[in-house]
Design a protein around this motif. Structure first.
Motif, short mmCIF file in Angstrom:
data_model
loop_
_atom_site.label_atom_id
_atom_site.label_comp_id
_atom_site.label_asym_id
_atom_site.label_seq_id
_atom_site.Cartn_x
_atom_site.Cartn_y
_atom_site.Cartn_z
N ALA A 81 2.70 -8.84 -20.98
CA ALA A 81 3.50 -10.08 -21.02
C ALA A 81 2.62 -11.32 -21.16
O ALA A 81 3.09 -12.35 -21.64
CB ALA A 81 4.35 -10.18 -19.76
N ARG A 82 1.35 -11.21 -20.79
CA ARG A 82 0.43 -12.36 -20.90
C ARG A 82 -0.25 -12.44 -22.26
O ARG A 82 -0.94 -13.41 -22.55
CB ARG A 82 -0.65 -12.27 -19.82
N LEU A 83 -0.09 -11.40 -23.08
CA LEU A 83 -0.76 -11.40 -24.39
C LEU A 83 -0.09 -12.35 -25.35
O LEU A 83 1.05 -12.63 -25.33
CB LEU A 83 -0.78 -9.99 -24.98
N MET A 104 -10.68 -8.24 -11.59
CA MET A 104 -9.49 -9.02 -11.25
C MET A 104 -9.67 -10.49 -11.62
O MET A 104 -8.71 -11.14 -12.07
CB MET A 104 -9.15 -8.85 -9.77
N ARG A 105 -10.89 -11.02 -11.49
CA ARG A 105 -11.13 -12.41 -11.91
C ARG A 105 -10.89 -12.58 -13.41
O ARG A 105 -10.53 -13.65 -13.86
CB ARG A 105 -12.56 -12.83 -11.56
N LYS A 106 -11.11 -11.52 -14.18
CA LYS A 106 -10.89 -11.57 -15.62
C LYS A 106 -9.45 -11.23 -16.01
O LYS A 106 -9.14 -11.12 -17.19
CB LYS A 106 -11.85 -10.62 -16.32
N GLY A 107 -8.58 -11.06 -15.01
CA GLY A 107 -7.18 -10.77 -15.29
C GLY A 107 -6.85 -9.31 -15.50
O GLY A 107 -5.74 -8.98 -15.92
N LEU A 108 -7.81 -8.42 -15.22
CA LEU A 108 -7.57 -6.99 -15.33
C LEU A 108 -7.08 -6.45 -13.99
O LEU A 108 -7.36 -7.03 -12.94
CB LEU A 108 -8.86 -6.27 -15.73
N HIS A 127 -1.27 0.19 -25.60
CA HIS A 127 -1.22 -0.07 -27.04
C HIS A 127 -0.36 -1.28 -27.29
O HIS A 127 0.76 -1.38 -26.78
CB HIS A 127 -0.66 1.16 -27.78
N HIS A 128 -0.89 -2.22 -28.08
CA HIS A 128 -0.17 -3.45 -28.40
C HIS A 128 -0.54 -3.88 -29.81
O HIS A 128 -1.73 -4.02 -30.12
CB HIS A 128 -0.54 -4.54 -27.39
N ASN A 129 0.46 -4.05 -30.65
CA ASN A 129 0.25 -4.46 -32.05
C ASN A 129 -0.78 -3.59 -32.75
O ASN A 129 -1.67 -4.08 -33.45
CB ASN A 129 -0.18 -5.93 -32.12
N ILE A 150 2.26 1.57 -14.91
CA ILE A 150 3.19 1.07 -15.92
C ILE A 150 3.56 -0.38 -15.65
O ILE A 150 3.58 -1.21 -16.56
CB ILE A 150 4.46 1.97 -15.99
N VAL A 151 3.82 -0.72 -14.39
CA VAL A 151 4.13 -2.11 -14.02
C VAL A 151 2.94 -3.02 -14.36
O VAL A 151 3.11 -4.11 -14.91
CB VAL A 151 4.50 -2.22 -12.52
N ALA A 152 1.72 -2.56 -14.05
CA ALA A 152 0.53 -3.36 -14.35
C ALA A 152 0.41 -3.60 -15.86
O ALA A 152 0.12 -4.71 -16.30
CB ALA A 152 -0.73 -2.67 -13.81
N TRP A 153 0.63 -2.56 -16.66
CA TRP A 153 0.56 -2.71 -18.11
C TRP A 153 1.62 -3.71 -18.58
O TRP A 153 1.33 -4.59 -19.41
CB TRP A 153 0.72 -1.38 -18.83
N GLU A 154 2.84 -3.60 -18.10
CA GLU A 154 3.90 -4.53 -18.51
C GLU A 154 3.53 -5.97 -18.14
O GLU A 154 3.76 -6.89 -18.93
CB GLU A 154 5.24 -4.13 -17.89
N ARG A 155 2.97 -6.18 -16.97
CA ARG A 155 2.56 -7.52 -16.57
C ARG A 155 1.43 -8.03 -17.45
O ARG A 155 1.42 -9.19 -17.86
CB ARG A 155 2.11 -7.53 -15.10
N TYR A 156 0.48 -7.18 -17.74
CA TYR A 156 -0.65 -7.58 -18.59
C TYR A 156 -0.16 -7.89 -20.00
O TYR A 156 -0.52 -8.92 -20.59
CB TYR A 156 -1.71 -6.48 -18.62
#
Length: 144
Positions: A142-144, A46-50, A14-16, A134-140
């Motif tokens: 951070a790119r938003l 993974m190519r799409k950043g997921l 969840h973001h914004n 959780i680490v993956a979500w935080e990394r993702y």
């Protein structure tokens, strides 16, 4: 979309005030269960950043008369890798593999792809999967 018919579980954060997909989980009881079919979807994600995780019980026992019914799994070892282990450690076709077979051999760091196989227990204090999600979500995020 990337292989939406091949993805077993989507990971959302969840973001914004919005629900955002940031990855997925390819779940297998055993890797003989067509894990190679998941590779194209995983690599496209993974190519799409997921993030793309493989979650397995690595359940493969060899019955009599050729086997002893001990579940040794299908990933082989670092020294003698199976083709399925190579999907992760050599080719990097998944961000990580989480095996819930305590006989699975975990990755020896570093691997050629930088991706690892983790051996997990369902005990909350020993399960690497939730913390890595959780680490993956935080990394993702951070790119938003």
């Amino acid at each position: 979309m990337v292989g939406d018919s091949k993805l077993d579980l989507a990971l959302y954060g969840h973001h914004n005030g919005k629900r955002i997909i940031f990855g997925g989980v390819h779940s297998k009881a055993s890797l003989a269960e067509r894990v190679s079919d998941d590779v194209p979807c995983s690599e496209a994600m993974m190519r799409k950043g997921l993030f793309s995780f493989l979650y397995t019980f690595d359940a493969k026992s060899f019955p009599p008369p050729a086997g002893d019914l001990v579940n040794r799994g299908e990933l082989g070892s670092y020294e003698h890798p199976s083709d399925k282990r190579k999907y992760i450690e050599e080719h990097g076709s998944f961000d990580a593999c989480f095996s819930y077979n305590l006989r699975t051999n975990p990755s020896v760091s570093p691997t050629p792809s930088g991706k690892q196989i983790f051996v997990c227990s369902l005990k909350p204090e020993e399960d690497m999967f939730p913390s890595q999600v959780i680490v993956a979500w935080e990394r993702y995020r951070a790119r938003l």
